[in-house]
Design a protein around this motif. Structure first.
Motif, PDB file in Angstrom:
ATOM      1  N   LEU A 180       0.888  -1.197  -0.107  1.00 11.61           N
ATOM      2  CA  LEU A 180      -0.055   0.007  -0.062  1.00 11.61           C
ATOM      3  C   LEU A 180       0.757   1.311  -0.062  1.00 11.61           C
ATOM      4  CD1 LEU A 180      -2.538  -0.886   2.929  1.00 11.61           C
ATOM      5  CD2 LEU A 180      -2.808  -1.329   0.285  1.00 11.61           C
ATOM      6  N   HIS A 181       0.653   2.158  -0.745  1.00  9.17           N
ATOM      7  CA  HIS A 181       0.970   3.632  -0.753  1.00  9.17           C
ATOM      8  C   HIS A 181       0.417   4.105   0.761  1.00  9.17           C
ATOM      9  CE1 HIS A 181       1.836   7.646  -2.744  1.00  9.17           C
ATOM     10  NE2 HIS A 181       2.867   7.338  -2.328  1.00  9.17           N
ATOM     11  N   GLY A 199      -3.595   2.170  15.961  1.00  9.91           N
ATOM     12  CA  GLY A 199      -2.813   2.186  14.820  1.00  9.91           C
ATOM     13  C   GLY A 199      -3.526   2.753  13.673  1.00  9.91           C
ATOM     14  N   PHE A 200      -2.793   3.543  12.985  1.00 10.08           N
ATOM     15  CA  PHE A 200      -3.479   4.273  11.738  1.00 10.08           C
ATOM     16  C   PHE A 200      -2.539   3.865  10.483  1.00 10.08           C
ATOM     17  CE2 PHE A 200      -5.392   6.685  14.734  1.00 10.08           C
ATOM     18  CZ  PHE A 200      -6.446   7.605  14.465  1.00 10.08           C
ATOM     19  N   LEU A 201      -3.319   3.649   9.470  1.00  9.50           N
ATOM     20  CA  LEU A 201      -2.771   3.762   7.981  1.00  9.50           C
ATOM     21  C   LEU A 201      -3.326   4.962   7.381  1.00  9.50           C
ATOM     22  CD1 LEU A 201      -2.766   0.039   6.504  1.00  9.50           C
ATOM     23  CD2 LEU A 201      -0.665   1.216   7.699  1.00  9.50           C
ATOM     24  N   LEU A 202      -2.534   5.767   6.532  1.00 13.47           N
ATOM     25  CA  LEU A 202      -2.753   6.901   6.136  1.00 13.47           C
ATOM     26  C   LEU A 202      -2.681   6.909   4.610  1.00 13.47           C
ATOM     27  CD1 LEU A 202      -1.621   9.612   8.551  1.00 13.47           C
ATOM     28  CD2 LEU A 202      -3.714   8.797   8.375  1.00 13.47           C
ATOM     29  N   PHE A 203      -3.601   6.688   3.779  1.00 14.84           N
ATOM     30  CA  PHE A 203      -3.465   6.544   2.271  1.00 14.84           C
ATOM     31  C   PHE A 203      -3.417   8.008   1.850  1.00 14.84           C
ATOM     32  CE2 PHE A 203      -5.207   2.394   3.059  1.00 14.84           C
ATOM     33  CZ  PHE A 203      -4.742   1.628   1.754  1.00 14.84           C
ATOM     34  N   SER A 212       2.696  14.846   5.981  1.00 15.99           N
ATOM     35  CA  SER A 212       2.593  16.099   6.883  1.00 15.99           C
ATOM     36  C   SER A 212       1.707  15.474   8.103  1.00 15.99           C
ATOM     37  CB  SER A 212       1.815  17.229   6.293  1.00 15.99           C
ATOM     38  OG  SER A 212       2.618  17.710   5.493  1.00 15.99           O
ATOM     39  N   LEU A 213       0.730  14.539   7.915  1.00 14.11           N
ATOM     40  CA  LEU A 213      -0.155  14.072   8.914  1.00 14.11           C
ATOM     41  C   LEU A 213       0.465  12.832   9.705  1.00 14.11           C
ATOM     42  CD1 LEU A 213      -3.610  14.484   7.387  1.00 14.11           C
ATOM     43  CD2 LEU A 213      -2.488  16.018   9.035  1.00 14.11           C
ATOM     44  N   VAL A 321      -7.216   1.778  12.216  1.00 13.75           N
ATOM     45  CA  VAL A 321      -7.937   2.691  11.426  1.00 13.75           C
ATOM     46  C   VAL A 321      -7.394   3.070  10.134  1.00 13.75           C
ATOM     47  CG1 VAL A 321      -8.513   5.262  11.493  1.00 13.75           C
ATOM     48  CG2 VAL A 321      -8.613   4.207  13.528  1.00 13.75           C
ATOM     49  N   ILE A 322      -8.251   3.207   9.270  1.00 13.99           N
ATOM     50  CA  ILE A 322      -7.485   3.298   7.839  1.00 13.99           C
ATOM     51  C   ILE A 322      -8.144   4.409   7.239  1.00 13.99           C
ATOM     52  CG2 ILE A 322      -7.576   2.585   5.277  1.00 13.99           C
ATOM     53  CD1 ILE A 322      -7.201  -0.362   6.462  1.00 13.99           C
TER      54      ILE A 322
END
Length: 499
Positions: A180-181, A199-203, A212-213, A321-322
């Motif tokens: 995943l990007h 735990g977060f994944l940020l696309f 930045s986030l 969280v995605i």
């Protein structure tokens, strides 16, 4: 490597894994300068990826491509070439051995790329990139089956970085995982009286706020904190964990300043950072992150250890969280909560705007890229269906849209600031947002987000009811039309757009 596509690979000389000190010295000899902060700054001829000139070849190359590659190999017989080995991923079973070949005049490329990954373990490479920046014709050939990328006519570090990441994502898909990007981080916050790690994944496409986030402290106070893991590519496993890939971040520096981005700003000032296409005043070495005369895609390679709130881990032990970061400029709310099918639709839609990192001539235009990932090799439909399968197995993962653009149009609309977005993510982690279903879209929108004035983003501040209806129907039709381009996509994903 003795042969490439059947032809002998024999440069005049191979400089085998030179030290970082040697690479830095050679980079200075070929135009690099030392800034006021004591770090190295380099300027390249090519300042963004050559996306439109990249060709993925899954079978045998055509005769014209083969002739070009053979011409390059003949040319290299007269050249000195630097060879550098590194390891991508630090998790057993996922370590991929990577090798970069670059003509010796461009030592800054192996210097920067070498700092991106983990030290070599002396194994033969799984992935190889051959880069000839001085070649007159600009072209990138990707051969996924052999783990080979050939980069011609570009001295931009991002091209080499993505060459290896593209290969590892393709490899992961063949193993049943999903590359995943996406960035990853942990927010350690109170939910009620209990301190929890979320735990977060940020696309997000490059330049839309992903780094930045992911590299923001959220201004949390102890014992609440953040733990920053990755900013570019992770491998999502069916068990809901995410494997990290790199040991550095490749951050955009345009407008970088300490008040809104203190962590990234401090890292960019480290002596270990390497600035790329950032304006440095001749003679004084003074750095100006607001001067975009070279490019609006200025970059800095920063080591993870120079970013506060990192630790010695690159993996995410659990994805809770995605977040799909989009940068729309019209009716999209600052945040929306998605069910699993809508989340898979968001993955396929990959909505954002073009940035200077991709195609500077198209910067600002709306676009859709599946998975916000321009580096997918093979079937995009397959990846969308795989993503939905993972969400159905890991039912505790929550998914969201996060708009980092503007609500209400560019002329009189309301900008969604970094401060807004980091507060929204914090409240998601704390499960402290009140939601209501949007009957038209089928997802949920916030009634209240503590710390964010949602009235600023009320569509009725900018449009009348007829305009809102027209824009909503137009956007839905565009989305449905886009998903129709992917035969074999789960009907549950398509139907999510018509609740």
């Amino acid at each position: 490597m003795d042969r490439i596509l059947g032809k002998e690979f024999r440069p005049r000389k191979i400089i085998d894994n030179p030290s970082e000190e040697s690479l830095r010295e050679w980079a200075l000899q070929h135009g690099g300068v030392i800034t006021e902060f004591g770090n190295l700054s380099v300027t390249t001829s090519v300042r963004n990826r050559m996306a439109k000139l990249t060709e993925v070849i899954l079978d045998r190359p055509d005769p014209e491509a083969l002739d070009l590659v053979y011409d390059v190999l003949d040319y290299l017989r007269t050249k000195e070439v630097i060879m550098l080995d590194r390891v991508m991923c630090s998790t057993p079973g996922y370590k991929r051995h990577c090798r970069l070949y670059v003509t010796a005049e461009y030592a800054r490329l192996p210097l920067m790329w070498g700092n991106t990954l983990f030290p070599s373990e002396g194994e033969e490479p799984d992935f190889i990139a051959l880069t000839v920046p001085e070649w007159a014709e600009k072209k990138v050939f990707v051969f996924p089956a052999g783990g080979l990328t050939i980069i011609l006519g570009s001295d931009y570090k991002g091209e080499n970085k993505k060459a290896m990441l593209r290969q590892v994502m393709y490899w992961a898909k063949k193993q049943g995982d999903l590359g995943l990007h996406a960035a990853s981080k942990v927010l350690r916050v109170f939910r009620g009286n209990e301190l929890k790690d979320v735990g977060f994944l940020l696309f997000g496409l490059s330049g839309t706020g992903k780094t930045s986030l992911s590299c923001h402290s959220h201004w949390l106070g102890f014992p609440e904190t953040v733990i920053i893991r990755q900013d570019d590519v992770v491998i999502l496993r069916p068990d809901g964990t995410a494997v990290g890939t790199e040991d550095s971040f490749y951050i955009k520096t345009d407008g970088l300043e300490p008040s809104s981005q203190p962590l990234l700003y401090a890292a960019a000032l480290s002596p270990r950072a390497i600035l790329e296409n950032v304006f440095v005043q001749p003679g004084t070495g003074k750095v100006d992150f607001f001067d975009s005369s070279l490019t609006s895609n200025g970059r800095a390679m920063v080591k993870r250890r120079d970013i506060a709130f990192t630790d010695d881990q690159v993996d995410l032990e659990r994805v809770d969280v995605i977040v799909f970061i989009t940068r729309r400029l019209d009716i999209m709310p600052p945040v929306a909560r998605l069910n699993r099918e809508w989340a898979a639709a968001a993955f396929m839609l990959g909505e954002s705007v073009e940035t200077s990192a991709g195609d500077p001539t198209e910067a600002g235009k709306s676009l859709r890229v599946v998975g916000t990932n321009p580096f997918i090799v093979g079937s995009r439909t397959e990846e969308g269906n795989m993503f939905l399968d993972i969400l159905r197995k890991k039912t505790d993962i929550q998914c969201f849209f996060l708009n980092t653009g503007v609500v209400g149009g560019m002329v009189r609309g309301q900008k969604i600031t970094v401060k807004d977005s980091v507060k929204i993510l914090e409240m998601i982690a704390k499960d402290n947002i009140e939601w209501v279903k949007d009957d038209f879209w089928g997802y949920e929108v916030p009634l209240e987000v503590p710390g964010v004035d949602l009235e600023r983003f009320d569509l009725k501040n900018f449009y009348d009811d007829d305009q809102i209806e027209e824009l909503s129907e137009q956007l839905k039709n565009e989305r449905v039309s886009w998903l129709s381009l992917f035969p074999g996509l789960s009907r549950d994903i398509v139907n999510a757009l018509n609740p």
